[in-house]
Motif scaffolding. Structure first.
Motif, short mmCIF file in Angstrom:
data_model
loop_
_atom_site.label_atom_id
_atom_site.label_comp_id
_atom_site.label_asym_id
_atom_site.label_seq_id
_atom_site.Cartn_x
_atom_site.Cartn_y
_atom_site.Cartn_z
N GLY A 1 0.82 -1.21 0.00
CA GLY A 1 0.00 0.00 0.00
C GLY A 1 0.85 1.26 0.00
N LYS A 2 1.92 1.25 0.79
CA LYS A 2 2.82 2.42 0.83
C LYS A 2 3.53 2.59 -0.50
N VAL A 3 3.97 1.49 -1.08
CA VAL A 3 4.66 1.57 -2.37
C VAL A 3 3.72 2.13 -3.43
N LEU A 4 2.49 1.66 -3.48
CA LEU A 4 1.52 2.16 -4.47
C LEU A 4 1.21 3.62 -4.25
N LEU A 5 0.98 4.01 -3.02
CA LEU A 5 0.61 5.40 -2.73
C LEU A 5 1.74 6.37 -3.04
N ILE A 6 2.94 6.05 -2.60
CA ILE A 6 4.07 6.95 -2.83
C ILE A 6 4.42 7.00 -4.32
N SER A 7 4.44 5.83 -4.97
CA SER A 7 4.75 5.80 -6.41
C SER A 7 3.69 6.55 -7.21
N PHE A 8 2.43 6.40 -6.83
CA PHE A 8 1.34 7.10 -7.50
C PHE A 8 1.54 8.61 -7.37
N ALA A 9 1.87 9.08 -6.17
CA ALA A 9 2.03 10.52 -5.93
C ALA A 9 3.21 11.09 -6.70
N VAL A 10 4.29 10.33 -6.80
CA VAL A 10 5.50 10.85 -7.44
C VAL A 10 5.43 10.76 -8.96
N ILE A 11 4.86 9.71 -9.50
CA ILE A 11 4.94 9.43 -10.93
C ILE A 11 3.77 9.99 -11.73
N ALA A 12 2.63 10.21 -11.12
CA ALA A 12 1.42 10.55 -11.87
C ALA A 12 1.59 11.78 -12.77
N ILE A 13 2.00 12.89 -12.22
CA ILE A 13 2.05 14.14 -13.00
C ILE A 13 3.11 14.11 -14.10
N PRO A 14 4.38 13.72 -13.81
CA PRO A 14 5.34 13.70 -14.93
C PRO A 14 4.94 12.75 -16.05
N ALA A 15 4.42 11.58 -15.71
CA ALA A 15 4.03 10.63 -16.75
C ALA A 15 2.84 11.15 -17.57
N LEU A 16 1.88 11.78 -16.92
CA LEU A 16 0.76 12.38 -17.65
C LEU A 16 1.25 13.43 -18.64
N VAL A 17 2.14 14.29 -18.19
CA VAL A 17 2.64 15.37 -19.05
C VAL A 17 3.41 14.80 -20.24
N PHE A 18 4.25 13.79 -20.00
CA PHE A 18 4.99 13.20 -21.12
C PHE A 18 4.07 12.47 -22.08
#
Length: 122
Positions: A87-104
């Motif tokens: 759960g921690k891995v999913l939450l932290i990875s989601f928070a960090v990766i979501a915006i840069p990946a969306l923009v790219f």
């Protein structure tokens, strides 16, 4: 026409560089196991695809100079996760990766439409 291909090259270079930097930072936080690598890569692909889907010829300002440092700061603020919990891995990875990946993903779709030849851009 050659200018769009150079822009697509720079987009790919920036995307891969960002992905590697964020992957290394998150692996340092999660003590680097295979499951966390899979989660991080899956989230990157998911949000890049979502970004490409929502693009629809919208113009996005150049934000890489702001987004990557913010994502890095967020990954460092999480600290080291001593206990590996999915759960921690999913939450932290989601928070960090979501915006840069969306923009790219949005940028890739824009380069594909501008060139008129998506396979060449890819």
């Amino acid at each position: 026409m050659g200018n769009i291909y150079f822009s697509a090259f720079l987009l790919g270079f920036a995307s891969i560089s960002s992905q590697i930097i964020l992957l290394r930072e998150l692996l340092a936080s999660f003590s680097g196991n295979e499951l966390s690598i899979g989660i991080i890569m899956a989230l990157w692909m998911l949000f890049s695809g979502i970004g490409a889907l929502i693009a629809k010829n919208r113009s996005v300002p150049f934000m890489a100079a702001v987004i990557l440092p913010l994502a890095l700061a967020l990954s460092r603020l999480t600290g080291t996760v001593m206990v590996f919990e999915i759960g921690k891995v999913l939450l932290i990875s989601f928070a960090v990766i979501a915006i840069p990946a969306l923009v790219f993903g949005i940028w890739f779709r824009m380069c594909s439409f501008e060139s008129g030849n998506a396979p060449k851009v890819y």
